[in-house]
Write an enzyme that holds these catalytic residues in place. Structure first.
Site, PDB file in Angstrom:
ATOM      1  N   LYS A 281      42.988  32.861  43.515  1.00  0.00           N
ATOM      2  CA  LYS A 281      42.765  34.041  42.686  1.00  0.00           C
ATOM      3  C   LYS A 281      41.410  33.955  41.975  1.00  0.00           C
ATOM      4  O   LYS A 281      40.882  32.865  41.768  1.00  0.00           O
ATOM      5  CB  LYS A 281      43.867  34.140  41.619  1.00  0.00           C
ATOM      6  CG  LYS A 281      45.243  34.466  42.145  1.00  0.00           C
ATOM      7  CD  LYS A 281      46.243  34.501  41.006  1.00  0.00           C
ATOM      8  CE  LYS A 281      47.640  34.837  41.503  1.00  0.00           C
ATOM      9  NZ  LYS A 281      47.759  36.229  41.964  1.00  0.00           N
ATOM     10  N   ARG A 355      57.393  36.068  47.774  1.00  0.00           N
ATOM     11  CA  ARG A 355      58.369  36.474  48.801  1.00  0.00           C
ATOM     12  C   ARG A 355      58.779  35.295  49.671  1.00  0.00           C
ATOM     13  O   ARG A 355      59.905  35.259  50.186  1.00  0.00           O
ATOM     14  CB  ARG A 355      57.787  37.621  49.631  1.00  0.00           C
ATOM     15  CG  ARG A 355      56.573  37.257  50.443  1.00  0.00           C
ATOM     16  CD  ARG A 355      55.722  38.464  50.819  1.00  0.00           C
ATOM     17  NE  ARG A 355      55.012  39.004  49.673  1.00  0.00           N
ATOM     18  CZ  ARG A 355      54.229  40.079  49.706  1.00  0.00           C
ATOM     19  NH1 ARG A 355      54.078  40.748  50.844  1.00  0.00           N
ATOM     20  NH2 ARG A 355      53.612  40.502  48.628  1.00  0.00           N
TER      21      ARG A 355
END
Length: 506
Positions: A281, A355
């Protein structure tokens, strides 16, 4: 916070402060009218002379009110009577709660149960009063060398019209207190820094909750060896780049008379820090990635609220806990992992790790033959783009569960908005090398994330909450919100009420 309910005239209450909601127009509400009569029309005169404008959430502190037994009188504006709805009621209530916490007051009387709200009874209003007061008293100063003095308020008395109303107010207040404590617990877990709140820390919290539950809750912790034996390769892949070991945390609440009654299951994403892994990130704002376990924190907070309420139902709380770091053993873009279900996943972006953790937890939930499963996750930035910070995103494979979640959100005023889960979106997850990819490109990012999870939820009714926009605040008010504990707890209570109302088929 202690609370009591009284039906006596609030003008005779010996308290440090009496809190009175006031509309800008029309007659004073019943409790306000009694206080006005006892104080030689003090409230009416303040309004008539323009010393108090009852616009929404305006607060006026009157340090001395003749004729009253209270040391202080607090007036709180409700705005125009015709425009008063839940949102305005809660805004005024929050303003009053914040003002109360700043006072040198040990106790207070609050008369918000008087406020007329279409479709909302005194139990709902009392619940919101205790929830707001408990939230307003929250402080996170564990790491401050000189913390500010804690609020003094210790006891709140709610007014009721009569004895029947008092029973409703008392029941609502008990729910509100449990909810407020669950919300604050969630806030604390999410506010903790990543070097403290690790997967092992969350596992220890689960064991502590179980120890404090009086036998109502049990905790089971699956470590990396157990997860390897189980075949949870997707969850394990998320934590490979970290020295912090991955954990699957499972808590059982058994409140039903029938131990075999199908449980409702909550599954929380517990990424205790998300660097993005190899798909690193940007540095700006990365500190907020300690909040990436907001779904797990809300599962813990809901468990705490449930322990305060003790509904007669069976529940399972599951947390998939890992730390996503770019260590030398980290999963790389292009790697293929095998899930607990047996499906293979091509990892195109290691920052779509939530996920990967959740899919194995959702598969694990199958063994409980659940009545419903809800997963909660700070899953996609796309949810913030689509819905902002007001509503959580909702996707579901069952219309009944979806409607129940939306209704619970309206009741709790912790709302969600449903997005489609159409088959047309599934093709975005196609992979040339595995059963599916872990991302579906930029279009409809929140929906394709839900599509990914739906591949692992075919065995039961399921809903997914994306709380990326609602789990925390940024900026000057940075910190966890405690959402969606209100929604989740209401959803579970509604399921219990439905079960109680259903005819006995035995």
């Amino acid at each position: 916070m202690q609370f009591a309910v009284q039906t006596a005239n609030p003008a005779k209450a010996e308290t440090d402060c009496v809190v009175v909601p006031v509309f800008r127009d029309g007659d004073l509400l019943p409790a306000a009218g009694k206080l006005d009569d006892a104080s030689e029309r003090l409230i009416g005169q303040l309004i008539e002379r323009g010393d108090f404008d009852a616009h929404l959430a305006n607060v006026l502190m009157v340090p001395f009110a003749p004729g009253l037994c209270a040391a202080r009188l607090m007036l709180v504006g409700l705005g125009e009577r015709a425009e008063c709805r839940e949102a305005g009621f809660l805004k005024a209530l929050d303003a009053a709660s914040e003002a109360l916490m700043k006072l040198p007051a040990d106790d207070a009387v609050i008369t918000f149960a008087d406020v007329p709200l279409p479709g909302r009874g005194s139990d709902w209003k009392a619940r919101k009063v205790l929830e707001a007061i408990t939230r307003a008293g929250y402080r996170f100063e564990r790491f401050m060398s000189s913390p500010a003095p804690a609020p003094r308020l210790q006891k709140l008395t709610l007014t009721a019209a009569d004895n029947d109303d008092a029973r409703r107010v008392d029941a609502g207040a008990r729910e509100g207190l449990a909810l407020g404590e669950g919300i604050n617990y969630t806030r604390t877990l999410a506010n903790l820094p990543g070097n403290v709140c690790t997967p092992r820390y969350l596992a220890a919290e689960a064991e502590a909750l179980a120890d404090e539950s009086g036998g109502m809750l049990t905790a089971e912790i699956l470590d990396e060896d157990a997860l390897t034996t189980l075949g949870a390769g997707s969850l394990l892949s998320v934590g490979r780049g970290s020295v912090e070991p991955t954990r699957l945390i499972v808590m059982h609440y058994r409140g039903a008379d029938n131990p075999d009654e199908a449980p409702h299951v909550l599954v929380g994403k517990g990424i205790t820090f998300d660097s993005g892994g190899i798909s690193l990130k940007p540095g700006a704002g990365m500190d907020e990635m300690k909040f990436d376990m907001g779904g797990a924190a809300s599962v813990f907070g809901t468990a705490k609220a449930i322990l305060g309420l003790r509904p007669e139902m069976n529940l399972v709380f599951i947390v998939a806990a890992a730390e996503n770091m770019p260590g030398s053993a980290a999963t790389k873009p292009g790697d293929i992992v095998t899930t607990l279900k047996g499906l293979t996943v091509e990892v195109l972006n290691t920052d779509a790790e939530g996920r990967l953790a959740l899919c194995d937890a959702l598969t694990y939930a199958e063994r409980f033959e659940p009545a419903s499963v809800v997963d909660i996750a700070t899953l996609t930035g796309a949810a913030i783009i689509g819905l902002g910070h007001h509503a959580s995103g909702l996707l579901a494979n069952d219309d009944g569960v979806a409607r129940a979640m939306l209704d619970a959100g309206e009741t709790a005023q912790d709302r969600a908005w449903q997005l489609p889960l159409w088959d047309e979106y599934q093709q975005q997850l196609d992979s040339n090398f595995a059963d599916l990819a872990n991302i579906g490109g930029k279009p409809a990012g929140t929906i394709t994330a839900g599509c990914f999870l739906s591949r692992f939820t075919e065995a039961y009714p399921w809903a997914h909450l994306d709380i990326a926009g609602t789990a925390w605040h940024s900026g000057d008010n940075k910190g966890a919100t405690g959402r969606p504990v209100g929604l989740l707890t209401q959803y579970l209570l509604d399921r219990q009420n439905e079960a109680d109302a259903a005819p006995d088929e035995r």
